[in-house]
Design an enzyme around this catalytic site. Structure first.
Site, PDB file in Angstrom:
ATOM      1  N   ARG A 116       0.865  -1.178   0.000  1.00  0.00           N
ATOM      2  CA  ARG A 116       0.000   0.000   0.000  1.00  0.00           C
ATOM      3  C   ARG A 116       0.903   1.230   0.000  1.00  0.00           C
ATOM      4  NH1 ARG A 116      -2.817  -3.833  -0.592  1.00  0.00           N
ATOM      5  NH2 ARG A 116      -4.865  -4.272   0.327  1.00  0.00           N
TER       6      ARG A 116
ATOM      7  N   ASP B 141      -5.849 -12.501  -1.263  1.00  0.00           N
ATOM      8  CA  ASP B 141      -6.179 -12.981   0.080  1.00  0.00           C
ATOM      9  C   ASP B 141      -6.784 -14.380   0.007  1.00  0.00           C
ATOM     10  OD1 ASP B 141      -5.443 -10.384   0.871  1.00  0.00           O
ATOM     11  OD2 ASP B 141      -7.507  -9.678   0.610  1.00  0.00           O
TER      12      ASP B 141
END
Length: 327
Positions: free
Chosen positions: A176, A271
């Protein structure tokens, strides 16, 4: 639901969960009038996926003393997640995220409202009541250390505590860049965490950025030389690459991805892949079966709207694995 009298979780995850609002229609957020509320967070996606497969999963975080925090707590508890280490922060709000409805399988644009959130105020003190001796596994990502210096200290602390008791550790970089002060800081911090993990799960672009190497083989060797046991690299539609030594056997291979009829929403696919790999390794499956499961659950995630709605139950996964045996 009170959980303090029940055994501690066998798997611990930690980070930030946010209330997410997904656009009902395509187009820019400025033009969208209606949204559906869900929860978002790479760490909670993995927690939910593992809980649906029957593992006892705990979640360590903070939410605000607001309706969104209550919504997140209720959602996670409904998924069977142990929330005894989810603290309510009366001084800081729950983070929010708004997501566009993308078309044709494109990556949707997202807008975050998370600066100064409750989770960004996580500290090592939030882990003081964790029974690390009960842990089999800890899953960590690169998001919590990006939230704040105190959350970074917590990340290093829980990883070291898990290692000290012999629990296995997985690490997904989940880059990020907008949350970091610099790319150099991000690279140094995440590589330090990865070096403390048994299983490292970067995407190919992430691995290239973090290591400076181009090929999956060289990226994997970078982490193996620093102490990791196995590196599993996500290659997108092309599948995934494994390199490492688990169970005393050195292996290196690529498995193709699972073909899907239509890609609806790519968010959460990585994920879901982590859920597949981690669950299979904890089930005692060999690496090839673990990577295959990762590819399979990742393919389920991209076929639905939402970050975790496609994650399967143990029963549905067993059916799918029987239909798609490892070759």
């Amino acid at each position: 639901m009170a959980t303090s009298h029940f055994p501690g979780p066998e798997i611990l995850t930690f980070g930030e969960a946010m209330a997410m609002f997904v656009a009902d229609t395509s187009g820019e957020l400025a033009e969208v009038e209606c949204f559906h509320r869900r929860i978002a967070g790479a760490d909670t996606n993995v927690a939910i996926g593992l809980a649906r497969l029957g593992f006892r999963v705990g979640w360590l975080s903070r939410v605000g003393e607001d309706g969104f925090g209550t919504f997140i707590r209720h959602t996670l508890e409904a998924e069977g997640i142990d929330c005894r280490h989810l603290y309510t922060d009366p001084e800081h709000p729950t983070g929010l995220v708004f997501k566009e409805r993308a078309l044709g399988g494109a990556d949707p644009n997202v807008t975050y409202f998370r600066q100064g959130s409750a989770a960004s105020h996580l500290t090592t003190g939030d882990a003081k009541d964790v029974d690390f001796t009960a842990l089999r596994h800890l899953h960590a990502t690169g998001i919590p250390p990006a939230l704040s210096p105190s959350a970074r200290e917590l990340s290093l602390h829980v990883v070291e505590q898990a290692r000290a008791v012999g629990a296995s550790v997985s690490f997904d970089p989940n880059l990020r860049p907008s949350l970091w002060s610099s790319e150099a800081d991000m690279r140094t911090t995440l590589n330090a965490l990865a070096a403390r993990a048994d299983w490292v799960l970067p995407g190919l672009a992430e691995g290239r950025f973090l290591t400076g190497h181009d090929s999956p083989e060289a990226i994997a060797d970078f982490y193996l030389e620093r102490g990791s046991q196995a590196v599993i690299i996500k290659l997108g539609r092309e599948g995934s690459y494994f390199r490492g030594c688990l169970g005393g056997q050195q292996e290196s291979f690529t498995l193709p991805g699972v073909t899907v009829d239509a890609v609806i929403d790519t968010v959460g696919a990585g994920d879901a892949f982590a859920v597949g790999v981690i669950s299979a390794l904890l089930d005692g499956r060999p690496p090839r079966e673990a990577v295959r499961r990762g590819n399979l659950i990742g393919s389920l995630a991209v076929q639905v709207v939402g970050d975790m709605e496609g994650l399967p139950s143990r029963e549905s996964l067993a059916t799918l694995e029987n239909e798609r045996p490892v070759r």
